[in-house]
Design a protein around this motif. Structure first.
Motif, short mmCIF file in Angstrom:
data_model
loop_
_atom_site.label_atom_id
_atom_site.label_comp_id
_atom_site.label_asym_id
_atom_site.label_seq_id
_atom_site.Cartn_x
_atom_site.Cartn_y
_atom_site.Cartn_z
N ARG A 125 149.76 72.57 -4.02
CA ARG A 125 150.97 72.67 -4.82
C ARG A 125 150.69 73.48 -6.08
O ARG A 125 149.55 73.61 -6.51
N ASN A 126 151.77 73.96 -6.66
CA ASN A 126 151.61 74.73 -7.91
C ASN A 126 151.12 73.85 -9.05
O ASN A 126 150.39 74.31 -9.93
N GLU A 127 151.53 72.59 -9.02
CA GLU A 127 151.14 71.66 -10.09
C GLU A 127 150.59 70.38 -9.45
O GLU A 127 151.28 69.71 -8.70
N GLY A 128 149.35 70.08 -9.78
CA GLY A 128 148.74 68.85 -9.30
C GLY A 128 148.07 68.99 -7.94
O GLY A 128 148.29 69.95 -7.19
N LEU A 129 147.22 68.00 -7.63
CA LEU A 129 146.50 67.94 -6.35
C LEU A 129 146.87 66.65 -5.63
O LEU A 129 146.77 65.56 -6.21
N VAL A 130 147.28 66.78 -4.38
CA VAL A 130 147.60 65.60 -3.57
C VAL A 130 146.30 65.00 -3.04
O VAL A 130 145.46 65.71 -2.49
N ILE A 131 146.14 63.70 -3.21
CA ILE A 131 144.94 63.02 -2.71
C ILE A 131 145.04 62.91 -1.18
O ILE A 131 145.90 62.22 -0.65
N LEU A 132 144.17 63.62 -0.49
CA LEU A 132 144.15 63.60 0.97
C LEU A 132 143.30 62.45 1.49
O LEU A 132 143.61 61.84 2.51
N ILE B 47 147.35 63.89 -8.50
CA ILE B 47 146.67 63.94 -9.79
C ILE B 47 147.16 65.20 -10.51
O ILE B 47 146.90 66.32 -10.06
N SER B 48 147.86 65.00 -11.60
CA SER B 48 148.47 66.14 -12.30
C SER B 48 147.59 66.65 -13.44
O SER B 48 147.62 67.85 -13.74
N LYS B 49 146.82 65.77 -14.09
CA LYS B 49 145.94 66.20 -15.17
C LYS B 49 144.61 65.48 -15.10
O LYS B 49 144.53 64.31 -14.69
N VAL B 50 143.55 66.17 -15.50
CA VAL B 50 142.21 65.59 -15.62
C VAL B 50 141.68 65.92 -17.00
O VAL B 50 141.59 67.10 -17.37
N ASN B 51 141.38 64.88 -17.77
CA ASN B 51 140.88 65.07 -19.14
C ASN B 51 141.80 65.99 -19.96
O ASN B 51 141.36 66.84 -20.72
N GLY B 52 143.09 65.82 -19.74
CA GLY B 52 144.08 66.58 -20.50
C GLY B 52 144.39 67.95 -19.95
O GLY B 52 145.32 68.61 -20.43
N LEU B 53 143.64 68.43 -18.95
CA LEU B 53 143.89 69.75 -18.36
C LEU B 53 144.81 69.63 -17.15
O LEU B 53 144.56 68.80 -16.26
N SER B 54 145.85 70.42 -17.11
CA SER B 54 146.77 70.43 -15.97
C SER B 54 146.09 71.08 -14.77
O SER B 54 145.43 72.11 -14.90
N GLY C 205 145.05 77.57 -10.21
CA GLY C 205 143.67 78.02 -10.29
C GLY C 205 142.73 77.08 -11.02
O GLY C 205 141.53 77.31 -11.03
N THR C 206 143.27 76.05 -11.68
CA THR C 206 142.40 75.10 -12.39
C THR C 206 141.71 74.18 -11.38
O THR C 206 142.37 73.49 -10.61
N ASP C 207 140.39 74.18 -11.38
CA ASP C 207 139.61 73.41 -10.42
C ASP C 207 139.41 71.98 -10.90
O ASP C 207 139.20 71.73 -12.09
#
Length: 400
Positions: free
Chosen positions: A303-310, A329-336, A340-342
């Motif tokens: 998705r463009n925003e967030g990662l779906v937990i598979l 999961i939409s943000k990790v440690n405040g980073l969206s 491209g954000t890993d």
């Protein structure tokens, strides 16, 4: 009487342990686990569940289901001749060797025994022992077979509803457009000890037992290893609710078949019992088609925003957090996440602690956090859909 029944049960247990179908089924369950682990390593470079989990799933739930059949049949005394037992075994083995677990249902397994009861003519095999395995085709009660098939379908539905939804296996597949998407597969085999009565033996009939008199006044006990299989690839929705619905539909067919067989008993109409078998084949096949999920969009995708937990690895940090398969999961440690954000890069913003912003199934935001340690999985044990090269990926439309 109780002592005689107990001795017959003991002989039945021995017959179960020496039956080749018992070990063929266990080997098949092990091969399912081996294939699953191989696929896990190909898709995610790690094993998700242990290879022996499929063997445990085959044994424990099957024994529990078999005990329920034992208690019921001790009251009913449904009698099946040796020829029909052999036909059931051959039918199950033929489906097992094809590897098509989705067809290892009592609805399909009973096709061969019913056809044998209607059309098979015993032939002389040159041995009295071999000829004894062909007995009873002309005298089998179709009402008894219909009752057994209906009860086994109920058992199958309960196993799907209660057991198949546990430890579904995440995997990566290719959509029709060649895009990598996530799916959950469940391929389960249950080994059911089917408790049956055979004509002739040490157990004497009484005024009220057996329910369907076979013509003999004495009976013996047999435990037939009956494998029941289930396979489903789910890409369009969460796996657990879909599998539960599938189980409910199978139970409904089993209840319908059992009621129809019961009516045939009270009106003494074997033709009505015979009608049970084409009906359950058609309805069970309809359930397979109903739950294919073709032409529906993939639930587990990038998705463009967030990662779906598979998937979530057992005993990993993520497994100890309040995370569920299918949440985002939409943000990790405040980073969206997204664009491209890993996920791993975001985790490294704080190597000793992580804070996750999670979007649940109701679209509500919550936060999960925990400390991190050097010896733990570098991505908390979470599995996501990530674009990579899959040489033997499949088209989910063909497998669902």
């Amino acid at each position: 009487m109780a002592e005689t029944i107990g001795l017959s049960i003991l002989k039945g247990i021995v017959s179960f342990l020496i039956n080749p179908l018992t070990y063929i089924s266990l080997v098949a369950a092990f091969m399912i686990g081996l294939s699953r682990v191989k696929r896990d390593r190909r898709d995610f470079h790690t094993r998700v569940h242990d290879v022996l989990d499929d063997v445990k799933f085959a044994i424990v739930p099957g024994i529990i289901a078999g005990i329920s059949i034992l208690i019921l049949n001790l009251l009913l005394g449904l009698v099946v001749p040796m020829g029909i037992v052999l036909a059931i075994s051959i039918s199950a083995i033929l489906i097992l060797v094809t590897g098509q677990m989705r067809f290892l249902s009592p609805a399909f397994v009973f096709i061969l025994p019913v056809l044998a009861a209607l059309y098979y003519e015993p032939i002389d095999l040159g041995s009295e022992w071999l000829n004894s395995w062909q007995t009873g085709f002309d005298s089998v009660s179709l009402i008894a077979l219909a009752l057994i098939a209906g009860l086994l379908l109920i058992v199958e539905g309960v196993l799907i509803h209660q057991n198949a939804r546990k430890q579904t296996s995440p995997r990566l597949v290719r959509s029709k457009r060649g895009k990598l998407v996530g799916a959950h597969e469940v391929q389960r085999l249950w080994l059911l000890p089917l408790f049956l009565f055979l004509p002739s033996g040490a157990i004497e009939a009484s005024s009220w037992w057996p329910l369907l008199e076979f013509g003999d006044q004495t009976y013996s006990f047999l435990i037939l290893p009956l494998p029941i299989g289930f396979r489903k690839l789910i890409h369009h929705t969460l796996p657990a609710p879909e599998i539960k619905r599938n189980g409910i539909h199978v139970v409904t067919v089993g209840v319908f078949a059992t009621l129809l067989a019961t009516v045939s008993y009270f009106v003494n109409a074997e033709w009505l019992a015979l009608s049970v078998f084409p009906l359950i084949v058609i309805l069970r096949a309809a359930i397979l088609l109903l739950h294919r999920g073709m032409n529906k969009p993939a639930y587990f995708n990038e998705r463009n925003e967030g990662l779906v937990i598979l998937g979530i690895l057992p005993e990993s940090p993520a497994d100890q957090m309040n995370l569920q398969v299918g949440e985002v999961i939409s943000k990790v440690n405040g980073l969206s996440l997204g664009n491209g954000t890993d996920f791993y890069t975001a985790l490294q913003q704080n190597a000793a602690f992580c804070k996750l912003q999670v979007l649940d199934f109701n679209g509500e935001i919550r936060f999960e956090q925990r400390a991190l340690y050097n010896d733990q999985h570098h991505e908390l044990g979470l599995l996501f859909v990530k674009e990579q090269r899959l040489d033997d990926s499949i088209d989910y439309a063909k497998e669902s």
